[in-house]
Design an enzyme around this catalytic site. Sequence first.
Site, PDB file in Angstrom:
ATOM      1  CB  SER A 249      -9.546   0.668   0.549  1.00 31.38           C
ATOM      2  OG  SER A 249      -9.216   0.942  -0.778  1.00 31.38           O
TER       3      SER A 249
ATOM      4  CG  HIS B  37      -5.270   3.672   1.198  1.00 28.31           C
ATOM      5  ND1 HIS B  37      -4.988   2.390   0.781  1.00 28.31           N
ATOM      6  CD2 HIS B  37      -6.583   3.873   0.906  1.00 28.31           C
ATOM      7  CE1 HIS B  37      -6.067   1.836   0.264  1.00 28.31           C
ATOM      8  NE2 HIS B  37      -7.056   2.718   0.329  1.00 28.31           N
TER       9      HIS B  37
ATOM     10  CG  ASP C  52      -2.255   0.661   0.991  1.00 25.19           C
ATOM     11  OD1 ASP C  52      -2.251   1.898   0.930  1.00 25.19           O
ATOM     12  OD2 ASP C  52      -3.295  -0.016   0.871  1.00 25.19           O
TER      13      ASP C  52
END
Length: 277
Positions: free
Chosen positions: A233, A89, A50
């Site tokens: 996600s 994220h 990520d």
Amino acid sequence: MTTPTAPALTWSLRGRSPDEIPVAADGRRITPEWAWGGSTGRGVRVCVVDSGVERDHPLVGRVDGSYVVLKDEDGIRVEPTGTGDTCGHGTACAGIIRRTAPDCELYSVRVLGERFSGTGDVLLAGLRWAVEQRFDVINLSLSTTRARFTDALHTLSDEAYFGRTAIVASAHNTPVESFPWRFSSVISVGSHQEDDPDLFLYNPQPPVEFFAPGQNVTVPWLGGATIRTTGNSFATPYIAGLCARVLAKHPNLTTFQLKSALYLAASNVTVSSRGAE
């Protein structure tokens, strides 16, 4: 006369409830208690491919190894890094995994830059490196729409599948073609809107296979903070964490058996008495 078709369930479960997607299965009922009851994920190695993971975030805890994919005039390579997260994220995904499987080993491979920027070749390189390290579970809350990477991603996903590395991949948030979540050799995840933080569902209308909590959820973010956010996600790392707990309790499962256990333990799957034990 045309036969009416049910609304598509491919990308996310919105506007419908778990009661509207019952699934009947023959055979033994695999319960959550059997699959992961009492397990904390101890000894299972989970890699988050990520944007990196913020070290020392109170909701993430220990990161056992951090790496970055570098691309320059010398090519693409993976190196250890002391840097953290570029955009939050990856930290969010890592925090959900840690909450779900608190004792798993957690690793990070950074393939995204600031403002969620990234390229398909860097994503492929990071995923390939993670597969080569034979992590037990790889969380990939990313995908690419670039068709030129499809064949390589497909081959790599199959390699992981047969090598007992479970790639848990997020479906795109919109109904577009992207990869590798579309491949049957990965465990693909979309989100549902239910309030139960432990509810996950099997999708009777693939290609997305499972729905997990991912809408209006609280996740860790940069600077030790938290935010509320929505997206497939954030459903994906919940399933990745469950995979870690299942594999910690049943370490000899293949990826096929792991996926089957998740299917049979899903809340909307009921097993008929015929052939049941």
